[in-house]
Write a protein that holds these residues in place. Sequence first.
Motif, mmCIF file in Angstrom:
data_model
loop_
_atom_site.group_PDB
_atom_site.id
_atom_site.type_symbol
_atom_site.label_atom_id
_atom_site.label_comp_id
_atom_site.label_asym_id
_atom_site.label_seq_id
_atom_site.Cartn_x
_atom_site.Cartn_y
_atom_site.Cartn_z
ATOM 1 N N GLY A 52 0.905 -1.322 -0.167
ATOM 2 C CA GLY A 52 0.246 0.643 -0.122
ATOM 3 C C GLY A 52 0.433 1.555 0.105
ATOM 4 O O GLY A 52 2.310 0.731 0.121
ATOM 5 N N VAL A 53 0.644 2.310 -0.498
ATOM 6 C CA VAL A 53 1.029 3.421 0.100
ATOM 7 C C VAL A 53 0.069 4.483 0.064
ATOM 8 O O VAL A 53 -1.132 4.599 -0.897
ATOM 9 C CB VAL A 53 1.088 4.320 -1.346
ATOM 10 C CG1 VAL A 53 0.202 4.395 -2.854
ATOM 11 C CG2 VAL A 53 1.839 5.274 -1.526
ATOM 12 N N ILE A 54 0.347 5.336 1.421
ATOM 13 C CA ILE A 54 -0.738 6.718 1.607
ATOM 14 C C ILE A 54 -0.199 7.594 1.468
ATOM 15 O O ILE A 54 1.133 8.415 1.687
ATOM 16 C CB ILE A 54 0.035 6.021 3.095
ATOM 17 C CG1 ILE A 54 -0.550 4.501 3.841
ATOM 18 C CG2 ILE A 54 -1.204 7.237 3.705
ATOM 19 C CD1 ILE A 54 -0.843 4.457 5.593
ATOM 20 N N GLN A 55 -1.338 9.267 1.420
ATOM 21 C CA GLN A 55 -1.102 10.378 0.427
ATOM 22 C C GLN A 55 -1.588 10.882 1.135
ATOM 23 O O GLN A 55 -3.165 10.458 1.315
ATOM 24 C CB GLN A 55 -0.962 10.460 -1.019
ATOM 25 C CG GLN A 55 -0.493 8.965 -1.880
ATOM 26 C CD GLN A 55 -0.786 8.470 -2.767
ATOM 27 O OE1 GLN A 55 -2.480 8.499 -3.122
ATOM 28 N NE2 GLN A 55 -0.077 8.854 -4.428
ATOM 29 N N VAL A 56 -1.658 12.303 1.861
ATOM 30 C CA VAL A 56 -1.836 12.809 2.334
ATOM 31 C C VAL A 56 -1.914 13.900 2.065
ATOM 32 O O VAL A 56 -1.566 15.022 1.399
ATOM 33 C CB VAL A 56 -1.877 12.548 4.052
ATOM 34 C CG1 VAL A 56 -2.368 13.402 4.857
ATOM 35 C CG2 VAL A 56 -1.463 10.969 4.327
ATOM 36 N N GLY A 57 -3.353 14.593 1.985
ATOM 37 C CA GLY A 57 -3.270 16.008 1.552
ATOM 38 C C GLY A 57 -4.987 16.528 1.461
ATOM 39 O O GLY A 57 -5.393 15.579 0.790
ATOM 40 N N PRO A 58 -4.887 17.976 0.773
ATOM 41 C CA PRO A 58 -6.349 18.437 0.393
ATOM 42 C C PRO A 58 -6.655 18.005 -1.384
ATOM 43 O O PRO A 58 -4.996 17.886 -2.131
ATOM 44 C CB PRO A 58 -6.039 19.870 -0.015
ATOM 45 C CG PRO A 58 -4.411 19.471 0.299
ATOM 46 C CD PRO A 58 -4.295 18.609 1.042
#
Length: 327
Positions: free
Chosen positions: A104-110
């Motif tokens: 998995g990959v977690i990408q955090v941002g608006p």
Amino acid sequence: MTSPASSFAPPPQVSAPVALVMGASRGLGLLIAHQLAGRGHRVVISSRSRESLDEARAQILAIHQGAEVHVHACDIRDRQAVQDLVGDVEAKVGPIEVLVTVAGVIQVGPAEAMTFEHFDQSLGTMLHGPINVTLPVLEAMRGRGHGRIGTVTSVGGEVTPPHLWPYAVAKKGAVAFSEGLAAELAGTGITSTTIVPGLMRTGSHERAQFTGQAEKEYAWFGPAASLPLLSMDAERAAEKIVDAVLAGDVRCELTPLTVVATRFRGLMPGVTTRMMGLTSRLLPSASGPGRTVEGRVARQGLSGPAAKVVDALTTLGSRAAQRNNER
């Protein structure tokens, strides 16, 4: 594309069941590999980085002396490479009895900071990835009439959280894939377990990707992924996941919060979406796409009292990162 380098030891004289864990070089995948090795499986661990895999193998063998652990560097997004991996394991190690896909990959941002590349990366890893590995494994399992498949999805695939848009899209697809597979496999002797975790203290906040106002995004996500009331102990999560997959359970929901959130969304989807919208308005905004950095880099942008507070709140998560090869 040529198949990545692999390393297989000769098969033992007395066969034990073979388990393939995709995304096992660190974090939850590594802990699941620990569990399977401790239960007597011959474990094949795979991820993109051979160096990280070698470190993970050494960690497993240090705890489970005498275990059989093979490594194979492979990008789960590369369909041909994954098919080659499955063929190599079946030919050189043995029939795959257990498959767990964790990559998995977690990408955090608006939303305004997200790009096509963010979606491509998330979908390639967390939706196309499980499809790429499951279909060739399933073909061999059908011939034998038995097998266990587990797909790690997320509560984010049930309730779309703010500032995790590409992640949620991919995980929602993975939920549908795994649940549909379970229905299709009914009565075949092969099972598909949909694993629905919430936040876990794996140390993933240090390798997660942050965009927009990356430092501010890290400042809320890091503590959320580390505090006991919001996140689950990763070792306990791995144990419950392996229990469920080996038992052939259709679904594995790991925390009461996951259960409540899923049921609430099912009963009141509109209210849930509005609540997520209100939460999003409280989080950092952005003027458009910007740099994307790992959490450990975003942390360096914090200073003064804010840095001290965030460090204190992420203490347990940072300790988990050290244990789980996330650094």
